[in-house]
Design an enzyme around this catalytic site. Structure first.
Site, PDB file in Angstrom:
ATOM      1  N   ASP A 177      17.981  75.701  38.062  1.00  0.00           N
ATOM      2  CA  ASP A 177      17.055  75.931  36.951  1.00  0.00           C
ATOM      3  C   ASP A 177      17.789  76.109  35.628  1.00  0.00           C
ATOM      4  OD1 ASP A 177      15.311  76.105  39.047  1.00  0.00           O
ATOM      5  OD2 ASP A 177      14.488  78.061  38.479  1.00  0.00           O
ATOM      6  N   HIS A 227      21.227  78.559  39.183  1.00  0.00           N
ATOM      7  CA  HIS A 227      21.086  78.283  37.742  1.00  0.00           C
ATOM      8  C   HIS A 227      22.336  77.557  37.252  1.00  0.00           C
ATOM      9  CE1 HIS A 227      18.260  81.583  38.458  1.00  0.00           C
ATOM     10  NE2 HIS A 227      17.575  81.084  37.451  1.00  0.00           N
TER      11      HIS A 227
HETATM   12 NI    NI Z   1      14.508  79.775  34.538  1.00  0.00          NI
END
Ligand code: NI
Length: 502
Positions: free
Chosen positions: A317, A457
């Site tokens: 993400d 991430h």
């Molecule tokens: Ni996010």
């Protein structure tokens, strides 16, 4: 105050808000046309732009921040933008400290996005839009603009755009005229049938006074200036400067011809038409982005059947970021595919990374444009977050996203019904945003079971360092690394439904 006066005043404010909302939506349309040109996406210089994203969360006060800014590989420019962004992060941290003892459902929410305009290889213009809200309130929007000389990396101040100090008088006169003319135009479409002649008059006087005061020839009134590709001067007025707060930031464009006699020689030399060089002629002829089937479907025909194999999906993400290419190198070396839930605000500028993801067989899905908590947005705002991201993806890789991963995994019943597509969450959360510790991340990600969706991430190098070992560990367990689309291919996916899988 006497009651009739209060009523008149309230009425005035409502009318003012409506009129200026109309004006604002007109100017907003113009802005949008300008900001998504093919030029921006194809700009050669763009290829070197990488995105830095800082994300902080505080669970105690339900506070979040997501701050993005560009990195050009030009030390002076990069340092300046990093400093401004760090200041904004500090403001967020102070806000969190201030909220520490207060019980709120939504704490501080700080988001920064940026826009870049390259002008004729000579100017690099960056605007940082900072949104800040505390305790679930409406929040403030602030635009900070920076003009750099692309070669010397020096910042060009508003005053340096002009040949002498008279520029403030010129800007005052021109902008006042234009804003008043816009206001007069907006009056034609305003329905005053419900207000008394006095109320109407007071509203008009009040609005005109706001414009006049906000355009006084003071440097503080004209501190946010930029230029567009045609050399027109763009003036950004703060909230409440020349219109009621409901209008937000007001933008005004002054065409090059009207202002060029006041520009400095340096600025005029940039915009004076000259014969195109051979190189420029070539770049004009360059074909536009094709909308053929994307590289994703072209290069990657071998889909894994997860009904027959033990599959897990690695997902990332908040990118693309300055670290994403390194992650792509690792995935390539390992021959593994992943799914990237990208932010539109970053994808827009790191286009080469997005193209590479598609070419190397990864899945690209949406994580919204700005990374706002969707529970705090209305239906229209949610739709905009999705549409803007999809438009960017369509321009870069020729296809839109099919899934959404909501920022922070934050969902409510209204978010579910408003997004109108399957919502992909996760079954393994290594908390890599909190513990920036590669060993911990390897350990936590490696616990994944068959059918897992693993969260990560690609804005943290500590996460990326973990991925090689994680892939090795998962393969030792006999798992195949697939995209989310492959993992869920046998399922009847429904819009508004949450999938965590496993
Ligand atoms: Ni996010």
């Amino acid at each position: 105050m006497r009651r009739p006066f209060v009523i008149v005043l309230a009425l005035l404010l409502i009318i003012a808000a409506v009129v200026w909302q109309t004006l604002k939506s007109q100017s907003h349309d113009q802005e949008e046309k300008g900001s998504y040109t093919e030029e921006t996406l194809n700009n050669e210089t763009n290829q070197s732009v990488k995105v830095v994203t800082l994300e902080e969360r505080d669970e105690k006060t339900n506070s979040v921040s997501n701050i993005s800014y560009p990195k050009f590989g030009q030390d002076k420019i990069d340092a300046r933008l990093a400093l401004i962004s760090d200041d904004f992060l500090t403001r967020y941290k102070n806000a969190v400290t201030g909220l520490a003892d207060i019980q709120v459902s939504y704490g501080a929410d700080y988001v920064q996005k940026f826009e870049i305009t390259f002008i004729k290889d000579q100017l690099t213009i960056v605007s940082l839009e900072q949104y800040a809200s505390e305790g679930g309130g409406t929040g403030t929007d602030e635009l900070k603009t920076f003009i750099f000389n692309s070669h010397t990396q020096e910042e060009i101040t508003p005053a340096q755009l002009f040949k002498d100090e008279k520029y403030l008088d010129v800007l005052s006169k021109l902008s006042r005229e234009k804003l008043l003319a816009n206001f007069e135009k907006s009056l034609v479409d305003t329905d005053f049938s419900d207000s008394t002649p006095t109320a109407k008059e007071e509203f008009i006087d009040f609005s005109k006074k706001m414009i006049t005061d906000g355009t006084e020839p003071l440097a503080t009134n004209f501190s946010s200036l930029t230029l567009n590709e045609q050399g027109s001067l763009i003036i950004h007025f703060d909230k409440y400067q020349v219109a009621p707060g409901a209008s937000g930031l007001v933008t005004l464009e002054i065409p090059y011809q009207e202002i060029s006699s006041n520009f400095s020689d340096f600025i005029n030399q940039i915009f004076t038409p000259k014969q195109p060089t051979n190189k420029e002629k070539e770049s004009v002829k360059k074909p536009r982005l094709s909308h053929e089937p994307s590289a994703q479907t072209k290069d990657d025909t071998s889909k894994t059947d997860c009904q027959k194999h033990a599959c897990v999906a690695l997902t990332f993400d908040d990118g693309p970021s300055i670290h994403t290419d390194k992650l792509l190198d690792i995935l390539k070396e390992k021959g593994a595919h992943a799914t990237f839930f990208v932010l539109g605000k970053s994808a827009k500028y790191q286009t080469q990374t997005i193209k590479r993801m598609a070419q190397e067989g990864h899945e690209i899905e949406s994580h919204t444009f700005r990374h706002r908590d969707l529970r705090k947005l209305n239906q229209d705002e949610i739709a905009t977050e999705l549409r803007e991201t999809d438009e960017i993806l369509e321009k870069i890789i020729g296809r839109r996203s099919q899934f959404l991963r909501p920022p922070y995994g934050a969902v409510s019943d209204s978010v579910k019904s408003d997004v109108k597509r399957p919502l992909i969450l996760w079954s393994v959360d290594p908390l890599d945003w909190k513990d920036r510790n590669t060993d911990l991340i390897i350990e936590r990600m490696s616990t994944a079971k068959v059918g897992a969706i693993i969260l990560g991430h690609d804005i943290y190098d500590t996460t990326i360092e973990a991925i090689g070992p994680v892939i090795d560990n998962l393969r030792k367990k006999g798992y195949q690394l697939v995209t989310v689309e492959e993992l869920l291919s046998g399922h009847d996916l429904k819009a508004g439904q949450i999938y965590r899988h496993q």
